[in-house]
Design a protein around this motif. Sequence first.
Motif, PDB file in Angstrom:
ATOM      1  N   UNK A 171       0.872  -1.185   0.000  1.00  0.00           N
ATOM      2  CA  UNK A 171       0.000   0.000   0.000  1.00  0.00           C
ATOM      3  C   UNK A 171       0.906   1.232   0.000  1.00  0.00           C
ATOM      4  N   UNK A 172       0.712   2.101  -0.975  1.00  0.00           N
ATOM      5  CA  UNK A 172       1.570   3.283  -1.115  1.00  0.00           C
ATOM      6  C   UNK A 172       1.007   4.439  -0.282  1.00  0.00           C
ATOM      7  N   UNK A 173       1.878   5.022   0.537  1.00  0.00           N
ATOM      8  CA  UNK A 173       1.482   6.077   1.490  1.00  0.00           C
ATOM      9  C   UNK A 173       2.532   7.196   1.479  1.00  0.00           C
ATOM     10  N   UNK A 174       2.183   8.386   1.963  1.00  0.00           N
ATOM     11  CA  UNK A 174       3.183   9.456   2.061  1.00  0.00           C
ATOM     12  C   UNK A 174       4.034   9.341   3.332  1.00  0.00           C
ATOM     13  N   UNK A 175       5.254   9.881   3.277  1.00  0.00           N
ATOM     14  CA  UNK A 175       6.162   9.851   4.433  1.00  0.00           C
ATOM     15  C   UNK A 175       5.796  10.934   5.440  1.00  0.00           C
ATOM     16  N   UNK A 176       5.157  12.003   4.957  1.00  0.00           N
ATOM     17  CA  UNK A 176       4.867  13.150   5.813  1.00  0.00           C
ATOM     18  C   UNK A 176       3.366  13.181   6.076  1.00  0.00           C
ATOM     19  N   UNK A 179       8.179   9.979  -0.842  1.00  0.00           N
ATOM     20  CA  UNK A 179       8.475  11.359  -0.442  1.00  0.00           C
ATOM     21  C   UNK A 179       7.396  12.297  -1.011  1.00  0.00           C
ATOM     22  N   UNK A 180       7.326  13.485  -0.418  1.00  0.00           N
ATOM     23  CA  UNK A 180       6.225  14.401  -0.735  1.00  0.00           C
ATOM     24  C   UNK A 180       6.725  15.634  -1.482  1.00  0.00           C
ATOM     25  N   UNK A 181       5.803  16.482  -1.870  1.00  0.00           N
ATOM     26  CA  UNK A 181       6.113  17.708  -2.601  1.00  0.00           C
ATOM     27  C   UNK A 181       6.499  18.809  -1.604  1.00  0.00           C
ATOM     28  N   UNK A 182       7.619  19.520  -1.861  1.00  0.00           N
ATOM     29  CA  UNK A 182       8.072  20.518  -0.882  1.00  0.00           C
ATOM     30  C   UNK A 182       7.137  21.713  -0.739  1.00  0.00           C
ATOM     31  N   UNK A 183       6.313  21.982  -1.729  1.00  0.00           N
ATOM     32  CA  UNK A 183       5.415  23.144  -1.660  1.00  0.00           C
ATOM     33  C   UNK A 183       4.042  22.792  -1.109  1.00  0.00           C
ATOM     34  N   UNK A 184       3.527  21.622  -1.501  1.00  0.00           N
ATOM     35  CA  UNK A 184       2.158  21.260  -1.082  1.00  0.00           C
ATOM     36  C   UNK A 184       2.171  20.343   0.130  1.00  0.00           C
ATOM     37  N   UNK A 185       3.318  19.758   0.466  1.00  0.00           N
ATOM     38  CA  UNK A 185       3.510  18.806   1.562  1.00  0.00           C
ATOM     39  C   UNK A 185       2.848  17.449   1.281  1.00  0.00           C
ATOM     40  N   UNK A 186       2.315  17.263   0.072  1.00  0.00           N
ATOM     41  CA  UNK A 186       1.525  16.045  -0.183  1.00  0.00           C
ATOM     42  C   UNK A 186       2.197  15.106  -1.185  1.00  0.00           C
ATOM     43  N   UNK A 187       1.570  13.929  -1.376  1.00  0.00           N
ATOM     44  CA  UNK A 187       2.096  12.891  -2.263  1.00  0.00           C
ATOM     45  C   UNK A 187       2.329  13.430  -3.656  1.00  0.00           C
ATOM     46  N   UNK A 188       3.383  12.901  -4.295  1.00  0.00           N
ATOM     47  CA  UNK A 188       3.706  13.297  -5.665  1.00  0.00           C
ATOM     48  C   UNK A 188       3.373  12.153  -6.609  1.00  0.00           C
ATOM     49  N   UNK A 189       2.615  12.418  -7.651  1.00  0.00           N
ATOM     50  CA  UNK A 189       2.275  11.359  -8.611  1.00  0.00           C
ATOM     51  C   UNK A 189       3.509  10.640  -9.179  1.00  0.00           C
ATOM     52  N   UNK A 190       4.592  11.379  -9.473  1.00  0.00           N
ATOM     53  CA  UNK A 190       5.776  10.697 -10.042  1.00  0.00           C
ATOM     54  C   UNK A 190       6.395   9.727  -9.032  1.00  0.00           C
ATOM     55  N   UNK A 191       6.382  10.084  -7.761  1.00  0.00           N
ATOM     56  CA  UNK A 191       6.921   9.186  -6.721  1.00  0.00           C
ATOM     57  C   UNK A 191       6.016   7.955  -6.555  1.00  0.00           C
ATOM     58  N   UNK A 192       4.715   8.166  -6.684  1.00  0.00           N
ATOM     59  CA  UNK A 192       3.779   7.035  -6.580  1.00  0.00           C
ATOM     60  C   UNK A 192       4.039   6.067  -7.733  1.00  0.00           C
ATOM     61  N   UNK A 193       4.134   6.628  -8.926  1.00  0.00           N
ATOM     62  CA  UNK A 193       4.348   5.794 -10.133  1.00  0.00           C
ATOM     63  C   UNK A 193       5.622   4.958  -9.965  1.00  0.00           C
ATOM     64  N   UNK A 194       6.680   5.571  -9.428  1.00  0.00           N
ATOM     65  CA  UNK A 194       7.953   4.850  -9.230  1.00  0.00           C
ATOM     66  C   UNK A 194       7.815   3.727  -8.196  1.00  0.00           C
ATOM     67  N   UNK A 195       6.868   3.895  -7.253  1.00  0.00           N
ATOM     68  CA  UNK A 195       6.736   2.939  -6.148  1.00  0.00           C
ATOM     69  C   UNK A 195       5.850   1.736  -6.492  1.00  0.00           C
ATOM     70  N   UNK A 196       5.147   1.811  -7.604  1.00  0.00           N
ATOM     71  CA  UNK A 196       4.227   0.718  -7.966  1.00  0.00           C
ATOM     72  C   UNK A 196       5.017  -0.535  -8.345  1.00  0.00           C
ATOM     73  N   UNK A 197       4.619  -1.681  -7.774  1.00  0.00           N
ATOM     74  CA  UNK A 197       5.199  -2.971  -8.155  1.00  0.00           C
ATOM     75  C   UNK A 197       4.042  -3.930  -8.460  1.00  0.00           C
ATOM     76  N   UNK A 198       4.382  -5.176  -8.760  1.00  0.00           N
ATOM     77  CA  UNK A 198       3.320  -6.156  -9.055  1.00  0.00           C
ATOM     78  C   UNK A 198       2.511  -6.500  -7.803  1.00  0.00           C
ATOM     79  N   UNK A 199       3.035  -6.133  -6.606  1.00  0.00           N
ATOM     80  CA  UNK A 199       2.309  -6.435  -5.363  1.00  0.00           C
ATOM     81  C   UNK A 199       1.478  -5.255  -4.864  1.00  0.00           C
TER      82      UNK A 199
END
Length: 376
Positions: free
Chosen positions: A80-85, A105-125
């Motif tokens: 399950x993909x979640x934010x660090x902050x 990791x999150x976005x320095x301006x919005x403090x929230x999840x970044x779509x590019x980081x989510x995409x990188x974190x996706x695996x077959x599980x």
Amino acid sequence: MKSIRMVDLQSQYLKLKKEIDDAMQEVILSSAFINGPSVKKFAENLADYAGTAHVVPCGNGTDALQVSLMALDLKPGDEVIVPDFTFIATVEVVAFMGLTPVVTDVDPDTFMMRPDEIEKAVTSRTRAIIPVHLYGQCAPMEDILTIAKKHNLFVIEDSAQALGSDYLFSDGTRKKAGTLGHTGCISFFPSKSLGAYGDGGAIFTNDAVLAVKLRSIVNHGTRKKYFHERVGINSRLDTLQAAILDVKLQHLDEFNLARQQAADFYNHAFMSLPYLKIPKQVPWSTHIFHQYTLITRGINRDELIKYLKDKGIPAMIYYPQPMHRQKAFAHFSFAGQDFPVSDMLCKSVLSLPMHPELTEDQLHWITKHISEYPKR
Ligand SMILES: *Cc1c(COP(=O)(O)O)cnc(C)c1O
């Protein structure tokens, strides 16, 4: 001037005293403390307010997240993909369920999840994403929903801090935070935008099949009394809390507007101060300012907090430690990884008093002293 608090629940109660006292009296006299009529009525009014098909009341926001995960029938090792902050609950429920949190990791301006980081974190599980609508504005849901669709993932919105906030889609449609994913998790913790006089929570969903399952899970896995179709939990919204919340719901937009006005006052006063960065407002969401959170730059944050305290101005750090540094999560692989943005945020964020009852003289006092900080 009345003393300044981070959250002033007493002033709010005194404004609504008659309505709230009457609602509480009615519940006490009826003695329907568990699943009384106010619970159903409040859930219906909340569903109308949010524009969601189903509202499943439950014991608190953490349970809302946990029950959402329980309803998805995930297996140990599913990711399950979640934010660090974020607040611990977002990640804690994933660990508690025996699933694997994948922290990003999150976005320095919005403090929230970044779509590019989510995409990188996706695996077959990967099975689900839990975006957090932090401090009262929405995470970038359009991109998150696209990623989820592409990889066939569930989206559980952690909307604990954003009840009342609107998501603005690029085609012009608006939806309330918490109604975009498979489920949306709401907390009625007293300091939240709609706060109870104790604990409370709710789950939003537009999926009728999921709604039946969620209702069963919060009630010992029951649909018919004493017949249990699955292992559930006991997570209820007290009738008293529902009656109080139903009164406050009628005022929620008013409360949120007052928060926005206080935030405008702060923004205007702090905009050109080099040692503070005002909160960024994203174009895809309204902001209900559960928290008003600044980034401090080039100053010692602890000294500023002490200076403010001496002036009678409380200030808090939400949050001082990211998820990857929590001892509770030391056994997960993300504990050894680098999350430079959330580390930076933990060292530099500062939240000021924020609630609908802040008066103009309080706001003047706060902004005056913060602007004069270099001259101390
Ligand atoms: C408050 C909060 C929760 C948990 O809500 P409780 O009602 O306290 O269990 C979860 N996530 C976030 C981001 C919160 O702020």
